[in-house]
Design a protein around this motif. Structure first.
Motif, mmCIF file in Angstrom:
data_model
loop_
_atom_site.group_PDB
_atom_site.id
_atom_site.type_symbol
_atom_site.label_atom_id
_atom_site.label_comp_id
_atom_site.label_asym_id
_atom_site.label_seq_id
_atom_site.Cartn_x
_atom_site.Cartn_y
_atom_site.Cartn_z
ATOM 1 N N ASN A 25 -16.679 -12.034 -9.393
ATOM 2 C CA ASN A 25 -15.896 -10.953 -8.802
ATOM 3 C C ASN A 25 -14.630 -11.418 -8.081
ATOM 4 O OD1 ASN A 25 -17.564 -8.229 -9.007
ATOM 5 N ND2 ASN A 25 -19.001 -9.940 -8.778
ATOM 6 N N ALA A 77 -11.500 -9.379 -9.021
ATOM 7 C CA ALA A 77 -11.555 -8.011 -8.479
ATOM 8 C C ALA A 77 -11.288 -8.038 -6.965
ATOM 9 C CB ALA A 77 -12.917 -7.380 -8.768
ATOM 10 N N GLN A 85 -7.774 -8.500 -6.190
ATOM 11 C CA GLN A 85 -7.003 -7.277 -6.449
ATOM 12 C C GLN A 85 -7.411 -6.112 -5.540
ATOM 13 O OE1 GLN A 85 -7.604 -6.895 -10.667
ATOM 14 N NE2 GLN A 85 -6.505 -8.822 -11.067
ATOM 15 N N ARG A 86 -8.116 -6.427 -4.493
ATOM 16 C CA ARG A 86 -8.513 -5.447 -3.465
ATOM 17 C C ARG A 86 -9.410 -4.350 -4.009
ATOM 18 N NH1 ARG A 86 -4.468 -5.593 1.521
ATOM 19 N NH2 ARG A 86 -6.063 -4.148 2.263
ATOM 20 N N ASP A 87 -10.390 -4.764 -4.803
ATOM 21 C CA ASP A 87 -11.394 -3.815 -5.293
ATOM 22 C C ASP A 87 -12.351 -3.484 -4.130
ATOM 23 O OD1 ASP A 87 -13.140 -3.244 -8.234
ATOM 24 O OD2 ASP A 87 -14.108 -3.077 -6.274
ATOM 25 N N GLU A 88 -12.384 -2.223 -3.744
ATOM 26 C CA GLU A 88 -13.110 -1.854 -2.525
ATOM 27 C C GLU A 88 -14.625 -1.934 -2.689
ATOM 28 O OE1 GLU A 88 -12.863 2.096 -0.176
ATOM 29 O OE2 GLU A 88 -10.955 1.043 0.148
ATOM 30 N N ALA A 101 -16.300 -3.943 -4.647
ATOM 31 C CA ALA A 101 -16.688 -5.358 -4.606
ATOM 32 C C ALA A 101 -16.695 -5.860 -3.162
ATOM 33 C CB ALA A 101 -15.731 -6.191 -5.457
#
Lengths: 382, 382
Positions: free
Chosen positions: A219, A222, A225-228, A230
């Motif tokens: 991860n 992700a 890329q600031r995947d919330e 995750a």
């Protein structure tokens, strides 16, 4: 006369509650906690201390809080606030400590009332300390707003301030009565602070939980890329491992049990050498890389595992070198070993890696190999 | 995300050791304790803070200590001392707190080393607080030198200092690692201090232990005449009851469990009103007499039991009245009720007597009857 032997156990218990928009009137979590906590036959107060950085990013926060407490008739919200400058500066200013104690006195916060702190780790540390020693401890609620404080420092049992430049020289072990991790606060973090706290998750995975490390590898992109979603999982798992370490060990560190401090001896020194320009999580990422290479150089860790650690740090966007590491042939850095030992007391104890997920404690480090590891890190920076 | 519930227990354990001439090279008690405490694979330090009053009465104390530690090769005695002015003043001077913290830093006292305090209750409270928050707690040894600190405050778990005139506004619950009660220190007490601490023994007997009260009645004359064997028994039994109350209840007072504070609401106020000219134990004796009469006036306590309490206080030589009690029709005194509630937080809770040995908690007091009890006390003074 015979010796009288005193012996008793004190039980500490607190929830770490995960939520979104804590002060939305529709969100019952804080209201429910407060109305169920402690004895109900008198009216309690709650007093808020807020990180200035959080307030700048959430300018309506105070009116939200005021509005929220209109629906909590059993509790008195103190209508004044203390706004505290965020960052390490908060821990270097004795006047801020005095201000909090002063407020506890002025607003009549007693041992059954609450002091709540909203902010990053430094503000939580300061407010937690002042709350812990006022009236020998008023109830303290933490509302951490950064990745680092939500997954690590904010869910633990320590507080503290600096004293004449000595990090955390004054402080106590004093668990909060509750922690509320609100994801909404993470959205306004800058990229450095978003990334910063991830290093504590890597740290705990590396010494305790290979499966979590593999999740981090899968991860990393992700997260970068600031995947919330995750990030929510990362914070929850990291907090859980951190809390298990505390409850399974020696929570108030009265013996020689170690805190979770892989990569931290160098990190503390690097923060200091750079006047805290390098943030804690950034310094921990460098400290992890350093002690990972050192683990390899001493024959503990395989080349493959070493490269996996470095790879995941790179993917997350961490810089793994700072010129301060090499100053004076790393003599400044190496002094950090002694200071690290002095703060914790007793023998020098450093955590290294035998494998991913397997930490090991050693009691000495070879300075030549530390210097070598620094050179390797320098070569990594392209 | 699911709530993470943290829960752990921390065990605290310390001996209260009774001895004579602690620093006599033939006395192994301190040496044995220190050499058996904690881990043995590194050299610990011990740093002494000494009450100026004790030093004046025992001018060779420092050289005795230096000599004693020559026979303890496993430990480093810090060759400097901190001499702290005794009495309540010690708790009103933030500079003294700073000096202790400074010394911990300067002499490299880490979390496995010891800060030992020799002195009366105020000095122990101050040093205990500074030790508890330095490095989040260095090991603390108490060597109480007064009756009051040997049988009550010194054997418990609290410390604290005053803040802008507010008694014990800053402090922690932090048990020492050991307490050494040395009878030899009692010989140099003035009569007021010898007598003073006896009131805490009367207090605990009245609310918990009728047999101990009867012993006090039988030995009041001997105690008043400074019989050392009687005093040793009194201190041991009082300390034991005090410690049982702590371990059997809520040691860090996180709920509404009460400390042992019969007679104390008025005592605290009286100390304050007289600028601490009335000493704590003297004020407690008056507070006991007041709440005993109040218990009688409210129909709880029999006339006979009331007179037994007053009688034993008289025989011990306590004065049971002070003009400050009656100032402004006792309005000042009665304000103390609210302040007492504020410090402990929650509901007002006052201990009264249903019989000798039987304390009972109430949640309000009748101001007219308090005024009446003051008038009765005034009539007692002849």
């Amino acid at each position: 006369m015979e010796t009288i032997q005193q012996r008793f156990a004190v039980t500490f218990s607190y929830p770490v509650i995960f939520t979104q928009q804590l002060f939305d009137p529709q969100n019952p979590k804080l209201r429910d906690f407060l109305s169920q906590y402690g004895e109900r036959d008198f009216r309690k107060k709650i007093f808020f201390c807020i990180d200035s950085g959080v307030l700048a990013a959430h300018p309506t926060l105070q009116s939200q809080i005021t509005h929220y407490f209109e629906s909590v008739p059993t509790l008195s919200l103190v209508p004044e606030w203390l706004v505290i400058p965020g960052g390490e500066a908060a821990k270097n200013a004795p006047a801020l400590f005095d201000q909090i104690v002063e407020a506890v006195d002025q607003y009549g916060i007693d041992r059954h009332s609450f002091v709540a702190a909203i902010g990053g780790g430094a503000v939580l540390d300061l407010v937690g300390y002042a709350a812990a020693v006022s009236h020998r401890g008023v109830k303290h609620i933490r509302i951490p707003t950064t990745v680092l404080s939500q997954n690590d420092s904010g869910v633990g049992v320590k507080n503290g301030i600096n004293y004449r430049g000595k990090k955390n020289f004054l402080g106590t072990f004093a668990p909060p009565v509750a922690v509320f991790n609100d994801t909404a606060f993470l959205r306004t973090l800058d990229d450095r602070d978003w990334r910063s706290g991830i290093s504590e998750a890597i740290k705990v995975a590396l010494i305790k939980d290979k499966v979590f490390f593999e999740w981090l590898e899968a991860n990393a992109k992700a997260l970068a890329q600031r995947d919330e979603a995750a990030m929510q999982y990362l914070i929850h798992r990291c907090a859980e491992l951190h809390m298990q370490h505390i409850s399974g060990g020696d929570p108030f560190e009265s013996g020689s049990a170690r805190p979770l401090d892989f990569g931290h001896w160098a990190a503390h020194k690097l923060e200091y050498l750079t006047h805290f320009e390098v943030r804690h999580g950034e310094a921990v990422a460098i400290g992890i890389a350093l002690d990972t290479y050192y683990s390899q150089l001493t024959g503990r860790l395989s080349e493959t595992d070493t490269q996996r650690v470095i790879q995941v740090l790179h993917e997350l966007g961490f810089k793994l070198y700072h010129p301060a590491l090499a100053e004076q042939d790393s003599v400044h850095l190496i002094n950090g070993l002694r200071e690290f030992q002095e703060h914790l007391g007793g023998r020098l104890t450093i955590t290294l890696l035998d494998a991913i997920g397997v930490g090991v404690e050693v009691h000495e480090m070879d300075t030549v190999l530390i210097q070598k590891a620094v050179v390797v890190l320098q070569g990594e920076t392209v």
